[in-house]
Design an enzyme around this catalytic site. Structure first.
Site, short mmCIF file in Angstrom:
data_model
loop_
_atom_site.label_atom_id
_atom_site.label_comp_id
_atom_site.label_asym_id
_atom_site.label_seq_id
_atom_site.Cartn_x
_atom_site.Cartn_y
_atom_site.Cartn_z
N LYS A 99 35.32 53.48 51.40
CA LYS A 99 35.59 52.35 52.29
C LYS A 99 34.33 52.02 53.10
O LYS A 99 33.71 52.93 53.69
CB LYS A 99 36.75 52.71 53.23
CG LYS A 99 37.16 51.58 54.12
CD LYS A 99 38.29 51.98 55.04
CE LYS A 99 38.47 50.92 56.10
NZ LYS A 99 39.38 51.35 57.15
N ASP A 134 33.95 33.49 32.86
CA ASP A 134 34.76 32.28 32.72
C ASP A 134 35.61 32.44 31.46
O ASP A 134 35.11 32.30 30.34
CB ASP A 134 33.88 31.03 32.66
CG ASP A 134 34.73 29.78 32.83
OD1 ASP A 134 35.84 29.72 32.24
OD2 ASP A 134 34.30 28.86 33.54
N ILE A 135 36.88 32.74 31.67
CA ILE A 135 37.77 33.09 30.56
C ILE A 135 37.96 31.90 29.62
O ILE A 135 37.78 32.00 28.41
CB ILE A 135 39.13 33.57 31.11
CG1 ILE A 135 38.90 34.79 32.02
CG2 ILE A 135 40.09 33.89 29.99
CD1 ILE A 135 40.08 35.15 32.88
N ASN A 147 42.66 34.75 46.20
CA ASN A 147 42.91 33.37 46.64
C ASN A 147 44.42 33.17 46.83
O ASN A 147 45.21 34.09 46.62
CB ASN A 147 42.32 32.37 45.65
CG ASN A 147 42.92 32.57 44.28
OD1 ASN A 147 44.11 32.39 44.09
ND2 ASN A 147 42.09 32.98 43.32
O1 C5P Z 1 38.01 27.59 38.78
P1 C5P Z 1 37.91 26.31 37.99
O2 C5P Z 1 38.27 25.11 38.77
O3 C5P Z 1 36.62 26.21 37.23
O4 C5P Z 1 39.09 26.46 36.92
C1 C5P Z 1 39.27 25.53 35.89
C2 C5P Z 1 39.97 26.19 34.73
O5 C5P Z 1 39.19 27.29 34.25
C3 C5P Z 1 41.34 26.78 35.02
O6 C5P Z 1 42.12 26.51 33.88
C4 C5P Z 1 41.10 28.26 35.18
O7 C5P Z 1 42.23 29.02 34.78
C5 C5P Z 1 39.94 28.49 34.25
N1 C5P Z 1 39.03 29.55 34.68
C6 C5P Z 1 38.86 30.68 33.90
N2 C5P Z 1 37.98 31.66 34.27
C7 C5P Z 1 37.28 31.55 35.42
C8 C5P Z 1 37.45 30.42 36.23
C9 C5P Z 1 38.33 29.44 35.85
O8 C5P Z 1 39.52 30.78 32.86
N3 C5P Z 1 36.43 32.50 35.77
#
Ligand code: C5P
Length: 426
Positions: A288, A305-306, A209
């Site tokens: 590839k 989702d971290i 992105n």
């Molecule tokens: O992408 P999104 O809008 O859900 O992001 C919201 C928050 O979640 C941000 O702080 C982003 O760093 C975190 N996030 C994350 N892991 C992901 C997607 C988003 O930690 N896979």
């Protein structure tokens, strides 16, 4: 700053060296001890005696001066310095510093010191703009050297342009004023994620992105200024590492997840500014993928989702998320605050020259039961305002007021061999 900050002032050969005695005076006025080291060409522009008179110390120039070396050898001098300032920094000296030369006393000191180095370039505008000089400055910045200036204006050579040394007052102020928010996050461990992630499709392609990482890096600088120990986990970005910050480079969301979980147990605060991929290819092609003139389907699965994985931990730090939205900013941000169990979320609208890959930002910050606006400004200013807000909302015992109160009440504690941040208990 400590009032007796020990500054090693390197003066190199340029006409701006005539301002060096004034610079020394201003640094001394602000409580610094200044040791001047001149290059041979600097001595043609300003008298060493003048600098000795204002600094109160004999000026050093020669790597081979036996008497001076016997008093304080160059390695001792390098250790003595708490800060090295090169002002003016000539094009030649910047080149020597970038190349890691040690061919005179000042260059050798810069190699031998562990103190932070600042340079205040001063030169003709064409020399400054030359690609060689710009490449040297970029190399130095990449290594953590702080580059102060130059300013634009009339030059000694009669031209007008970028290349004037910052005025002594501005240099002294920016070096010796306490940083914004000084002490607000003192001793806390702050973990920050920044930048985009790359999700590999095949050996040559990936999904990513537009995040530049600038906002997360600005938060790292602001947290460091506030006294925190900062660990910055960043995706692929082309930004220099802020001074005093520990950087961990990662590529994918999975790698970012792993790096965060290696450090989160120690963290008092997590600021998740990274634009982590929401989707990753279900499998990575080993070779590839060939184009065959037809559409292909790319199977995607959710990336980890971290931030959510951290807020679900039994013992978790204070967690601040970011939300970049193209529409319904408030509703989306509040939704994420709740869904991801964040303590705070900083939301911004994407587009109109804001947020992604630009220098400015403006935020609306939400927390359970409250909200505030941080006006549009340079990302570092926005980050400083955010850090001040976070410091106010950190739960006790890290809340600033509570910490200060405890400090007033508590008897002096015996010094620890290694300072440790207090952990947040929730
Ligand atoms: O992408 P999104 O809008 O859900 O992001 C919201 C928050 O979640 C941000 O702080 C982003 O760093 C975190 N996030 C994350 N892991 C992901 C997607 C988003 O930690 N896979």
């Amino acid at each position: 700053m400590t009032p007796q900050k020990r500054i090693l002032l390197g003066v190199t050969g340029g006409i701006a060296a005539y301002k060096s005695p004034d610079l020394v005076r201003r640094l001394v006025e602000r409580g610094a001890q200044v040791q001047v080291v001149m290059t041979a060409s600097a001595r043609r522009f300003v008298a060493p005696l003048a600098l000795q008179a204002v600094s109160g110390r004999p000026v050093r120039s020669d790597l081979w001066d036996e008497a001076a070396e016997a008093a304080m050898g160059h390695i001792e001098l390098a250790r003595w310095a708490e800060l090295v300032l090169i002002a003016p920094a000539s094009a030649d000296f910047l080149a020597r510093l970038a190349a890691g030369r040690a061919d005179d006393l000042l260059a050798a000191l810069c190699l031998a010191t562990e103190a932070p180095i600042c340079v205040a370039p001063a030169m003709n505008r064409v020399m400054w703009a030359h690609r060689a000089t710009q490449a040297n400055v970029a190399t130095l910045a990449e290594r953590g050297v702080r580059v102060l200036g130059p300013d634009s204006g009339p030059q000694a050579c009669g031209e007008v342009g970028l290349g004037r040394m910052w005025e002594p007052a501005k240099l002294a102020e920016s070096l010796l004023e306490p940083p914004p928010n000084a002490g607000l996050l003192q001793g806390l461990n702050v973990l920050i994620t920044a930048g985009p992630t790359r999700e590999r499709i095949d050996p040559v392609r990936y999904l990513t992105n537009r995040s530049s990482g600038k906002m997360g890096f600005a938060v790292a600088v602001a947290a460091r200024e506030a006294g925190a120990h900062v660990t910055l986990v960043c995706g692929p970005v082309s930004l220099p590492t802020p001074a005093g910050v520990t950087r961990i480079d990662v590529e994918s969301a999975r790698e970012m997840y792993a790096a965060v979980h290696r450090h989160v147990a120690e963290a008092d605060l997590l600021v998740a500014a990274a634009a982590v991929a929401d989707f990753q290819p279900r499998s990575v092609a080993e070779e590839k993928i060939k184009k065959q003139g037809v559409a292909i389907d790319l199977a995607l699965e959710p990336a980890p989702d971290i931030v959510k994985s951290v807020t679900e931990m039994a013992k978790r730090p204070f967690v601040v998320g970011f939300a970049a939205e193209t529409h319904d900013v408030e509703a989306n941000a509040r939704g994420k605050l709740k869904r991801k169990k964040l303590d705070m979320i900083a939301a911004n609208r994407v587009g109109d020259g804001l947020a992604f890959d630009c220098e400015d930002n403006a935020l609306t910050v939400f927390w359970p039961g409250g909200r505030t606006e941080i006006e549009r400004a340079a990302k570092l200013e926005v980050a400083r305002a955010l850090v001040a807000l976070i410091a106010k909302r950190l739960p006790p015992p890290q809340g600033v007021a509570r910490r200060a109160a405890r400090k007033r009440r508590a008897p002096p504690t015996p010094p620890r061999t290694r300072p440790r941040a207090r952990r947040i208990r929730r």
